[in-house]
Scaffold this active site. Structure first.
Site, PDB file in Angstrom:
ATOM      1  N   HIS A 181      13.194  27.422  -4.348  1.00 17.83           N
ATOM      2  CA  HIS A 181      14.227  27.305  -3.311  1.00 17.83           C
ATOM      3  C   HIS A 181      14.400  28.632  -2.574  1.00 17.83           C
ATOM      4  O   HIS A 181      14.540  28.672  -1.347  1.00 17.83           O
ATOM      5  CB  HIS A 181      15.576  26.940  -3.932  1.00 17.83           C
ATOM      6  CG  HIS A 181      15.609  25.603  -4.617  1.00 17.83           C
ATOM      7  ND1 HIS A 181      15.847  25.476  -5.963  1.00 17.83           N
ATOM      8  CD2 HIS A 181      15.464  24.346  -4.143  1.00 17.83           C
ATOM      9  CE1 HIS A 181      15.853  24.180  -6.290  1.00 17.83           C
ATOM     10  NE2 HIS A 181      15.613  23.473  -5.202  1.00 17.83           N
ATOM     11  N   GLN A 214      19.582   8.797  -2.770  1.00 16.72           N
ATOM     12  CA  GLN A 214      18.153   8.908  -3.040  1.00 16.72           C
ATOM     13  C   GLN A 214      17.811   8.685  -4.507  1.00 16.72           C
ATOM     14  O   GLN A 214      16.664   8.817  -4.925  1.00 16.72           O
ATOM     15  CB  GLN A 214      17.589  10.237  -2.529  1.00 16.72           C
ATOM     16  CG  GLN A 214      18.050  11.467  -3.285  1.00 16.72           C
ATOM     17  CD  GLN A 214      17.677  12.737  -2.549  1.00 16.72           C
ATOM     18  OE1 GLN A 214      18.178  13.029  -1.474  1.00 16.72           O
ATOM     19  NE2 GLN A 214      16.761  13.510  -3.131  1.00 16.72           N
ATOM     20  N   SER A 250      13.877  21.889 -10.513  1.00 11.29           N
ATOM     21  CA  SER A 250      15.139  21.848 -11.253  1.00 11.29           C
ATOM     22  C   SER A 250      14.994  20.932 -12.472  1.00 11.29           C
ATOM     23  O   SER A 250      15.637  21.133 -13.488  1.00 11.29           O
ATOM     24  CB  SER A 250      16.266  21.330 -10.354  1.00 11.29           C
ATOM     25  OG  SER A 250      16.300  22.067  -9.152  1.00 11.29           O
TER      26      SER A 250
HETATM   27  P1  AMP Z   1      15.355  19.933  -4.382  1.00 12.65           P
HETATM   28  O1  AMP Z   1      16.521  20.795  -4.697  1.00 12.65           O
HETATM   29  O2  AMP Z   1      14.481  19.641  -5.549  1.00 12.65           O
HETATM   30  O3  AMP Z   1      15.724  18.715  -3.589  1.00 12.65           O
HETATM   31  O4  AMP Z   1      14.436  20.784  -3.410  1.00 12.65           O
HETATM   32  C1  AMP Z   1      14.943  21.349  -2.228  1.00 12.65           C
HETATM   33  C2  AMP Z   1      13.806  21.903  -1.421  1.00 12.65           C
HETATM   34  O5  AMP Z   1      13.121  22.884  -2.191  1.00 12.65           O
HETATM   35  C3  AMP Z   1      12.772  20.836  -1.040  1.00 12.65           C
HETATM   36  O6  AMP Z   1      12.319  21.089   0.275  1.00 12.65           O
HETATM   37  C4  AMP Z   1      11.679  21.079  -2.047  1.00 12.65           C
HETATM   38  O7  AMP Z   1      10.397  20.677  -1.586  1.00 12.65           O
HETATM   39  C5  AMP Z   1      11.747  22.580  -2.213  1.00 12.65           C
HETATM   40  N1  AMP Z   1      11.151  22.989  -3.496  1.00 12.65           N
HETATM   41  C6  AMP Z   1      11.416  22.476  -4.722  1.00 12.65           C
HETATM   42  N2  AMP Z   1      10.647  23.058  -5.651  1.00 12.65           N
HETATM   43  C7  AMP Z   1       9.853  23.948  -4.990  1.00 12.65           C
HETATM   44  C8  AMP Z   1       8.822  24.855  -5.394  1.00 12.65           C
HETATM   45  N3  AMP Z   1       8.444  24.974  -6.670  1.00 12.65           N
HETATM   46  N4  AMP Z   1       8.252  25.607  -4.442  1.00 12.65           N
HETATM   47  C9  AMP Z   1       8.615  25.503  -3.130  1.00 12.65           C
HETATM   48  N5  AMP Z   1       9.579  24.676  -2.700  1.00 12.65           N
HETATM   49  C10 AMP Z   1      10.187  23.904  -3.606  1.00 12.65           C
END
Ligand code: AMP
Length: 288
Positions: free
Chosen positions: A37, A64, A193
Site C-alpha cells: 500500500h 465486494q 493484508s
Molecule cells: P486492498 O487494501 O487489499 O484492497 O488493496 C488496496 C490497493 O493496494 C489495491 O490497489 C491493491 O492492488 C494494492 N496492493 C495490495 N497488495 C499490494 C502489493 N503487495 N503490492 C502492490 N500493491 C498492492
C-alpha cells in the site's frame, strides 16, 4: 495529516481543492496497511509532487464480499494505519463508515451499482461472482467524493485494475489510472493484508504461488517460442496441489488487456492464479 469520516465533508474539501487547482491523487485501500500500500502512496506523491495532495481511503467495502466471505474478520488496525500514513506523507485519510458510503442501505434505500459486464466474468469473478460489482461501485463512489486527477492501484490485483481501467474509459471518468508493481516479501510472497490469516506452516505453504510462477517462467525460458497452456498448467497445478494445505482455485494464462484465455503460453502473456492455503484464499499474477 487530516482524517475525514463523513462523505459530504470529503466532497466539500475536494470541491475546494478543485477550485484552487490543487493536484489530487487517490489511493483506495481496505486498510491494515503494508509496504505494498505504501508503495502506492509513494507513487502517488511522485506524480502529484510535493505541493499536491495524496488521499488514502480506508474502507472495508461490504458490497465486494459475499455473505460467506471474511468481511467480519478482515483485519483492521486504524491506529497503526494512521501512523503509517503520517510517516508516508499522506495528506488526508478518508475513512468512511457504511452509513457514509451506502446511506439507507440497511433500510433498503440504496439501489445503484456500477457493473462491468465482460472482464469480470472469469478468474476472480468466476469464484466470486458479486465481487467486482462491489469494487467498481465503491471506486466510482470514491472518485466522486475525492475528485482526484489520478488514482493509484496495485498490479497485485491484476484483474481489478483491468476492470477499473475499463470503467474509467467506459464511463468517461476524467481520471488517470496508475498501476504500480506488486511488492513482495523477501522470499517472494506477495504482500497482502490477508497474509495475517496464515499460520506459521501455512505461511511457508503460501510460497507455492510465487514458486508456481517461477516454474512457469523457467518452462518458458526453455521454450522461447511458447508452449501449449496445458504443458504449463499441469506441472504447476501438480506442484501446488502436492502441498497438503494448498488447493489450486484457478490458474490461467490470459491476454493482459482483454483477459482472453490464451492457447499458448508465450512471453507477454499474463499468468494469474488463486490458491486456497488452509482457509485463506491468496492471489498472485505475473507478466511472463
Ligand atoms: P486492498 O487494501 O487489499 O484492497 O488493496 C488496496 C490497493 O493496494 C489495491 O490497489 C491493491 O492492488 C494494492 N496492493 C495490495 N497488495 C499490494 C502489493 N503487495 N503490492 C502492490 N500493491 C498492492
Amino acid at each position: 495529516m487530516k482524517v475525514i469520516h463523513a462523505a459530504d465533508a470529503m466532497q466539500r474539501l475536494a470541491l475546494q481543492w478543485r477550485k484552487s487547482n490543487q493536484r489530487v491523487a487517490l489511493v483506495p485501500t481496505m486498510g491494515y496497511l503494508h509496504a505494498g500500500h505504501l508503495s502506492l502512496v509513494h507513487e502517488a506523491r511522485r506524480r502529484v509532487g510535493p505541493a499536491g495532495l495524496v488521499v488514502l481511503s480506508i474502507y472495508v467495502n461490504p458490497t465486494q464480499f459475499a455473505p460467506h466471505e471474511d468481511l467480519s474478520r478482515y483485519p483492521r488496525d486504524f491506529a497503526r494505519d494512521r501512523q503509517l500514513c503520517r510517516k508516508a506523507g499522506v495528506d488526508v485519510i478518508f475513512a468512511p463508515d457504511n452509513e457514509a458510503m451506502y446511506p439507507g442501505k440497511e433500510q433498503g434505500q440504496y439501489s445503484t451499482f456500477v457493473v462491468e459486464e465482460v472482464l469480470g466474468r472469469e478468474l476472480e469473478g468466476g469464484t466470486r461472482p458479486t465481487h467486482f460489482r462491489g469494487v467498481t461501485t465503491v471506486v466510482a463512489k470514491l472518485f466522486n467524493l475525492v475528485l482526484p486527477e489520478l488514482a493509484v492501484f496495485g498490479a497485485k490485483d491484476f484483474q481489478q485494475s483491468a476492470i477499473l481501467r475499463r470503467m474509467v474509459k467506459d464511463l468517461n471518468f476524467p481520471i488517470e489510472m496508475v498501476v504500480a508493481p506488486t511488492v513482495r516479501e523477501p522470499d517472494g510472497l506477495a504482500m497482502s493484508s490477508r497474509n495475517k490469516y496464515l499460520s506459521r506452516s501455512e505461511r511457508r505453504t503460501a510460497l507455492v504461488l510465487s514458486y508456481g510462477m517461477e516454474v512457469a517462467r523457467r518452462l518458458l525460458l526453455r521454450h522461447p517460442g511458447g508452449l501449449p497452456v496445458q504443458k504449463v498448467v499441469d506441472p504447476v497445478a501438480r506442484i501446488i496441489n502436492s502441498q497438503p494445505a494448498a488447493r489450486l482455485d484457478y490458474l490461467a494464462f490470459v491476454d493482459p488487456l482483454t483477459l482472453q484465455p490464451q492457447k499458448r503460453v508465450r512471453p507477454g502473456v499474463q499468468m494469474t492464479l488463486a490458491v486456497f492455503v488452509g482457509k485463506t484464499r491468496l492471489i498472485d499474477n505475473t507478466r511472463l
